[in-house]
Design a protein around this motif. Structure first.
Motif, short mmCIF file in Angstrom:
data_model
loop_
_atom_site.label_atom_id
_atom_site.label_comp_id
_atom_site.label_asym_id
_atom_site.label_seq_id
_atom_site.Cartn_x
_atom_site.Cartn_y
_atom_site.Cartn_z
N ILE A 1 0.09 3.64 -40.44
CA ILE A 1 1.16 2.62 -41.08
C ILE A 1 1.89 1.93 -39.63
O ILE A 1 2.54 0.91 -39.81
N TRP A 2 1.34 2.62 -38.40
CA TRP A 2 1.84 1.83 -37.08
C TRP A 2 0.67 0.94 -36.37
O TRP A 2 1.08 0.67 -35.30
N ALA A 3 -0.38 0.83 -37.25
CA ALA A 3 -1.54 0.05 -36.56
C ALA A 3 -0.80 -1.44 -36.69
O ALA A 3 -0.10 -1.83 -37.07
N PRO A 4 -1.47 -2.07 -35.64
CA PRO A 4 -1.10 -3.64 -35.58
C PRO A 4 -1.02 -4.31 -36.75
O PRO A 4 -0.09 -5.20 -36.90
N GLU A 5 -1.76 -4.01 -37.65
CA GLU A 5 -1.59 -4.84 -38.96
C GLU A 5 -0.50 -4.55 -39.71
O GLU A 5 -0.04 -5.50 -40.46
N TYR A 6 0.16 -3.26 -39.39
CA TYR A 6 1.22 -2.98 -40.42
C TYR A 6 2.42 -2.59 -39.41
O TYR A 6 3.55 -2.42 -40.05
N ARG A 7 2.34 -2.92 -38.22
CA ARG A 7 3.52 -2.50 -37.41
C ARG A 7 4.64 -3.11 -37.78
O ARG A 7 5.93 -2.65 -37.65
N THR A 8 4.63 -4.60 -37.76
CA THR A 8 5.85 -5.25 -38.06
C THR A 8 6.51 -4.83 -39.31
O THR A 8 7.56 -4.79 -39.36
N ARG A 9 5.80 -4.71 -40.37
CA ARG A 9 6.45 -4.45 -41.70
C ARG A 9 6.93 -3.23 -41.66
O ARG A 9 7.93 -2.87 -42.40
#
Length: 455
Positions: A263-271
């Motif tokens: 959930i903190w991977a680059p794909e999902y970090r901002t959200r």
């Protein structure tokens, strides 16, 4: 995404709203309402125990905060368990835990034991809420998913209104009125059995775990209730689903770590950062305000029964807030609806903090209920949507768990803020938190009308 998962997802999104959806929504919603009733009751019980036991405001804040500490832990663990063992099992288990602990709270004779039971109540309650919204969202067709989740959240207003009615008629009726309120709150322990036996597991979750026969059987039942033929992924003739053996403990621990890291991977970090910020700010302002409103009104000289009557009127505005949010969320989208209701909450908080007459207090309080609960509806709709099925329970649970940190802090800080600057300062601080949440909402991904991600 495998062909089977795609088939299950597409068939679910192609469905109209069926009797099966109504059963899932009403079954989950009743559990949600009972949760709200429990949380709402504690605000009235704190005000009553302040008189009966001579509690200080700090001790009253501790009663609220220890419950929210349990909720923070429960939300984080509940999401992980929901991704591991299924949505329905966790839903039923959490209802049972907090229902029994609430009933046991009626028997306590002092603050220490009450704090222990309130922690256990929070543990069950915190785990149930994000799991329920994830569970319902995975059944809902994409085009009406947001509206269905807001309707689910609207059951919160039903439960909070029930708590206000109990608070008005039962809690002040006698010195032991608060005990009877806890007894009424134990109803979820019985309801947990109904949930476990009566509701299906999420087909999306089953498909993600390789239990395709079970998933497709449930989807076929929903299609049949809508008068539709089974989709291209109809259940195979074998009635016995293939279930992989449970992984070793080391593999389970690694899977948990991987989901948290994902959930903190680059794909999902901002959200993830944005949704955590929204949850934190909304929890701080909502629970800081609504847990203390009955006590604030008592301190303003309105008396216990009269203050509880004002709170009941204020609570009634929650349902219209949900209704408007449910309509707008599919018209405006998630982000705009959430941010507008949060800005409305900020303005209402400022008005409530400066209100002096009875009419102004009730009007500002009702506006705060309207906008704040509409914002909650939009928040619960958007949270599970921003993650794929394999991370949905974890992502929603940890966002809620992080938000509960604020709900632990807020009840403890309210007495300090009231002493420093009265209701004006206190509700101005709440307004700032609402504005920050409104800004953070614009970093979320908009999923209006889109299919849920599967992997």
């Amino acid at each position: 995404m495998s062909e089977t998962n795609r088939t299950v997802s597409e068939r679910l999104d192609a469905l109209p709203f069926t009797r099966g959806h109504l059963r899932v929504l009403s079954g989950s919603g009743l559990g949600w309402a009972l949760d709200a009733m429990d949380v709402g009751l504690i605000s009235f019980i704190i005000a009553a125990l302040t008189q009966h036991w001579g509690l200080t405001k700090g001790e009253g804040g501790l009663i609220a905060s220890v419950g929210f500490l349990g909720m923070a832990i429960g939300a984080s663990l509940g999401g992980l368990l929901a991704d591991r063992i299924g949505r329905r099992q966790v839903f039923a288990l959490t209802l049972l835990i907090y229902g029994l602990a609430t009933g046991a709270s009626a028997l306590v004779g002092g603050l220490a034991l009450l704090l222990i039971f309130r922690f256990l109540v929070g543990l069950g309650l915190g785990a149930e809420l994000p799991v329920a919204s994830t569970y319902v969202s995975e059944f809902a067709p994409a085009r009406i998913r947001g509206r269905i989740i807001v309707i689910l959240e609207a059951f919160w207003a039903v439960g909070w209104t029930a708590s206000a009615i109990i608070g008005y008629f039962v809690v002040p009726a006698s010195e032991n009125g608060w005990r009877w309120a806890f007894v009424i709150g134990a109803v979820p322990a019985v309801y947990a059995l109904v949930v476990r036996l009566g509701l299906p597991e999420s087909p999306r979750w089953l498909a993600s775990r390789g239990r395709t026969a079970e998933a497709e059987k449930i989807v076929a039942e929903f299609e049949a209730s809508a008068g539709m033929g089974a989709g291209s992924g109809a259940a195979p003739s074998s009635p016995t689903p293939e279930v992989a053996p449970p992984p070793a403990p080391e593999a389970q621990a690694a899977a948990v770590h991987n989901r948290l890291a994902a959930i903190w991977a680059p794909e999902y970090r901002t959200r993830t950062a944005a949704i955590w910020a929204v949850w934190f700010c909304v929890n701080f302002a909502y629970y800081g305000a609504f847990i203390w409103i009955p006590s604030i009104l008592v301190d303003a000289g309105f008396g216990l029964v009269r203050s509880f009557g004002f709170t009941l009127l204020i609570t009634l505005a929650q349902l219209p807030g949900y209704a408007v949010a449910a309509w707008l969320i599919e018209k405006w989208g998630r982000r705009l609806t959430l941010s507008v209701f949060l800005i409305g909450s900020a303005a209402s908080a400022l008005a409530f903090g400066t209100a002096e007459t009875e009419g102004a207090i009730i009007a500002a309080g009702m506006a705060l209920s309207f906008f704040n609960l509409g914002a909650w509806g939009a928040l619960y709709a958007v949270t599970p949507e921003i993650y794929p099925t394999s991370l949905r329970g974890t992502g929603a649970g940890w966002a809620a768990g992080f938000g509960r940190i604020a709900s632990i802090i807020a009840p403890l800080l309210v007495p300090v803020m009231l002493s420093a600057g009265g209701a004006g300062l206190t509700f101005a601080v709440f307004a700032v938190f609402f504005v920050v949440a409104a800004a953070a909402a614009w970093a979320l991904v908009e999923y209006r009308g889109k299919a849920l991600e599967e992997d």
